[in-house]
Design a protein around this motif. Sequence first.
Motif, PDB file in Angstrom:
ATOM      1  N   ALA A  14      61.657 -14.060-117.402  1.00  0.00           N
ATOM      2  CA  ALA A  14      60.665 -13.071-116.990  1.00  0.00           C
ATOM      3  C   ALA A  14      59.767 -12.636-118.146  1.00  0.00           C
ATOM      4  O   ALA A  14      58.721 -12.018-117.926  1.00  0.00           O
ATOM      5  CB  ALA A  14      61.356 -11.846-116.396  1.00  0.00           C
ATOM      6  N   HIS A  15      60.161 -12.931-119.359  1.00  0.00           N
ATOM      7  CA  HIS A  15      59.375 -12.543-120.538  1.00  0.00           C
ATOM      8  C   HIS A  15      59.709 -13.528-121.654  1.00  0.00           C
ATOM      9  O   HIS A  15      60.616 -13.291-122.447  1.00  0.00           O
ATOM     10  CB  HIS A  15      59.707 -11.113-120.947  1.00  0.00           C
ATOM     11  CG  HIS A  15      58.827 -10.574-122.029  1.00  0.00           C
ATOM     12  ND1 HIS A  15      59.108  -9.414-122.711  1.00  0.00           N
ATOM     13  CD2 HIS A  15      57.666 -11.044-122.561  1.00  0.00           C
ATOM     14  CE1 HIS A  15      58.159  -9.185-123.614  1.00  0.00           C
ATOM     15  NE2 HIS A  15      57.283 -10.166-123.541  1.00  0.00           N
ATOM     16  N   LEU A  16      58.964 -14.607-121.722  1.00  0.00           N
ATOM     17  CA  LEU A  16      59.301 -15.697-122.619  1.00  0.00           C
ATOM     18  C   LEU A  16      58.951 -15.413-124.078  1.00  0.00           C
ATOM     19  O   LEU A  16      59.682 -15.806-124.986  1.00  0.00           O
ATOM     20  CB  LEU A  16      58.593 -16.977-122.159  1.00  0.00           C
ATOM     21  CG  LEU A  16      59.051 -17.522-120.794  1.00  0.00           C
ATOM     22  CD1 LEU A  16      58.072 -18.574-120.284  1.00  0.00           C
ATOM     23  CD2 LEU A  16      60.455 -18.087-120.889  1.00  0.00           C
ATOM     24  N   VAL A 189      60.503 -22.541-128.093  1.00  0.00           N
ATOM     25  CA  VAL A 189      61.867 -22.122-128.409  1.00  0.00           C
ATOM     26  C   VAL A 189      62.474 -21.331-127.259  1.00  0.00           C
ATOM     27  O   VAL A 189      63.653 -21.497-126.918  1.00  0.00           O
ATOM     28  CB  VAL A 189      61.879 -21.307-129.717  1.00  0.00           C
ATOM     29  CG1 VAL A 189      63.261 -20.722-129.980  1.00  0.00           C
ATOM     30  CG2 VAL A 189      61.439 -22.190-130.883  1.00  0.00           C
ATOM     31  N   SER A 190      61.678 -20.482-126.643  1.00  0.00           N
ATOM     32  CA  SER A 190      62.158 -19.694-125.522  1.00  0.00           C
ATOM     33  C   SER A 190      62.598 -20.594-124.368  1.00  0.00           C
ATOM     34  O   SER A 190      63.668 -20.403-123.764  1.00  0.00           O
ATOM     35  CB  SER A 190      61.063 -18.729-125.055  1.00  0.00           C
ATOM     36  OG  SER A 190      61.594 -17.668-124.303  1.00  0.00           O
ATOM     37  N   LEU A 191      61.794 -21.596-124.059  1.00  0.00           N
ATOM     38  CA  LEU A 191      62.136 -22.525-122.981  1.00  0.00           C
ATOM     39  C   LEU A 191      63.355 -23.371-123.345  1.00  0.00           C
ATOM     40  O   LEU A 191      64.184 -23.684-122.478  1.00  0.00           O
ATOM     41  CB  LEU A 191      60.943 -23.422-122.664  1.00  0.00           C
ATOM     42  CG  LEU A 191      59.752 -22.727-121.979  1.00  0.00           C
ATOM     43  CD1 LEU A 191      58.555 -23.668-121.910  1.00  0.00           C
ATOM     44  CD2 LEU A 191      60.125 -22.250-120.576  1.00  0.00           C
ATOM     45  N   ASP A 206      54.525 -26.637-111.572  1.00  0.00           N
ATOM     46  CA  ASP A 206      55.748 -26.052-112.125  1.00  0.00           C
ATOM     47  C   ASP A 206      55.465 -25.384-113.464  1.00  0.00           C
ATOM     48  O   ASP A 206      55.989 -24.303-113.756  1.00  0.00           O
ATOM     49  CB  ASP A 206      56.820 -27.130-112.311  1.00  0.00           C
ATOM     50  CG  ASP A 206      57.427 -27.587-111.006  1.00  0.00           C
ATOM     51  OD1 ASP A 206      57.418 -26.800-110.032  1.00  0.00           O
ATOM     52  OD2 ASP A 206      57.914 -28.737-110.942  1.00  0.00           O
ATOM     53  N   PHE A 207      54.647 -26.031-114.283  1.00  0.00           N
ATOM     54  CA  PHE A 207      54.347 -25.484-115.593  1.00  0.00           C
ATOM     55  C   PHE A 207      53.587 -24.166-115.481  1.00  0.00           C
ATOM     56  O   PHE A 207      53.933 -23.179-116.128  1.00  0.00           O
ATOM     57  CB  PHE A 207      53.533 -26.482-116.414  1.00  0.00           C
ATOM     58  CG  PHE A 207      53.344 -26.050-117.839  1.00  0.00           C
ATOM     59  CD1 PHE A 207      54.369 -26.185-118.756  1.00  0.00           C
ATOM     60  CD2 PHE A 207      52.150 -25.491-118.261  1.00  0.00           C
ATOM     61  CE1 PHE A 207      54.209 -25.763-120.068  1.00  0.00           C
ATOM     62  CE2 PHE A 207      51.979 -25.072-119.567  1.00  0.00           C
ATOM     63  CZ  PHE A 207      53.015 -25.217-120.476  1.00  0.00           C
ATOM     64  N   ILE A 208      52.558 -24.161-114.657  1.00  0.00           N
ATOM     65  CA  ILE A 208      51.762 -22.941-114.505  1.00  0.00           C
ATOM     66  C   ILE A 208      52.615 -21.801-113.946  1.00  0.00           C
ATOM     67  O   ILE A 208      52.514 -20.655-114.402  1.00  0.00           O
ATOM     68  CB  ILE A 208      50.531 -23.211-113.619  1.00  0.00           C
ATOM     69  CG1 ILE A 208      49.534 -24.091-114.387  1.00  0.00           C
ATOM     70  CG2 ILE A 208      49.867 -21.905-113.192  1.00  0.00           C
ATOM     71  CD1 ILE A 208      48.326 -24.512-113.585  1.00  0.00           C
ATOM     72  N   ALA A 209      53.476 -22.107-113.005  1.00  0.00           N
ATOM     73  CA  ALA A 209      54.349 -21.079-112.448  1.00  0.00           C
ATOM     74  C   ALA A 209      55.283 -20.513-113.508  1.00  0.00           C
ATOM     75  O   ALA A 209      55.564 -19.310-113.539  1.00  0.00           O
ATOM     76  CB  ALA A 209      55.161 -21.650-111.281  1.00  0.00           C
ATOM     77  N   MET A 210      55.744 -21.380-114.422  1.00  0.00           N
ATOM     78  CA  MET A 210      56.701 -20.958-115.438  1.00  0.00           C
ATOM     79  C   MET A 210      56.072 -20.056-116.488  1.00  0.00           C
ATOM     80  O   MET A 210      56.665 -19.075-116.920  1.00  0.00           O
ATOM     81  CB  MET A 210      57.306 -22.190-116.122  1.00  0.00           C
ATOM     82  CG  MET A 210      58.351 -21.894-117.184  1.00  0.00           C
ATOM     83  SD  MET A 210      59.987 -21.527-116.531  1.00  0.00           S
ATOM     84  CE  MET A 210      60.484 -23.143-115.916  1.00  0.00           C
ATOM     85  N   ILE A 211      54.846 -20.372-116.889  1.00  0.00           N
ATOM     86  CA  ILE A 211      54.271 -19.670-118.049  1.00  0.00           C
ATOM     87  C   ILE A 211      53.176 -18.677-117.695  1.00  0.00           C
ATOM     88  O   ILE A 211      52.670 -17.978-118.571  1.00  0.00           O
ATOM     89  CB  ILE A 211      53.735 -20.681-119.091  1.00  0.00           C
ATOM     90  CG1 ILE A 211      52.598 -21.554-118.526  1.00  0.00           C
ATOM     91  CG2 ILE A 211      54.853 -21.565-119.601  1.00  0.00           C
ATOM     92  CD1 ILE A 211      51.218 -21.018-118.715  1.00  0.00           C
ATOM     93  N   SER A 212      52.786 -18.582-116.446  1.00  0.00           N
ATOM     94  CA  SER A 212      51.601 -17.795-116.098  1.00  0.00           C
ATOM     95  C   SER A 212      51.724 -16.328-116.460  1.00  0.00           C
ATOM     96  O   SER A 212      50.771 -15.722-116.957  1.00  0.00           O
ATOM     97  CB  SER A 212      51.283 -17.931-114.610  1.00  0.00           C
ATOM     98  OG  SER A 212      52.359 -17.493-113.814  1.00  0.00           O
TER      99      SER A 212
END
Length: 230
Positions: A14-16, A189-191, A206-212
């Motif tokens: 929720a907060h990378l 590192v967070s991922l 998937d990428f946009i959903a993960m980091i947006s």
Amino acid sequence: MASRPVFVAKGDPAHLVSELSFDFPWNPGFAPVQKKKNVVALHEAAAKRGLTPLLEVSTKSEQKIGQHLSAFNLKIKTELGEISVESAYQGSKVFENGGPYHDIYKVDSWTAKKDQRLKESGAIIEFNYFGQRWPIIPKTAFYDWLYLSALEPHQEYLKRLFIFEGFTDIEFNPERSINCQARTCALLVSLLKINALSDALRSQSDFIAMISTDSFNQPHSTDLKQKVLL
């Protein structure tokens, strides 16, 4: 005095990435020795508040891994062979009045960044990377994807970055730019900490959903402008 951010890998879906700013005495000048003095001063300011050790992610880093992680040095495999992340980013920009200038893919990072067409073609409207189109919103998505895609094959090696409490890029000025290789390194590192890097890179959606969420919520990115990576 100057103020520059330190980026911290949170390892929380929720907060990378967390961004913390520190004030420190600025050493003016363009010589590498002056820039390295500023790195030391920034890291010392952060250490006084308990944030240490840090890794400078740029060509000015005293550590080899920090130099290798610079977008100017980092390579990504493409159908043209390996090209720098910086050249890939700059050559994929599509402007109101021109681009993408894919010939930039074939030049070195410094030449790519200084290409005059990038300054004369109006506002950026999207990115086009070998036919794959990327939106400019979320603001850091395409740059982050390029950077992480280049590093994805080296996940086990990159876990050595876990020893660092934060990442810096002394060239990055949050008042002028949005994309920052130190922030993206913290994202990496967070991922890795949550074993989500491969899942994030599975597809563009998937990428946009993960980091947006993080792409929008960084304190230095409060508006929607896109500027050149420093």
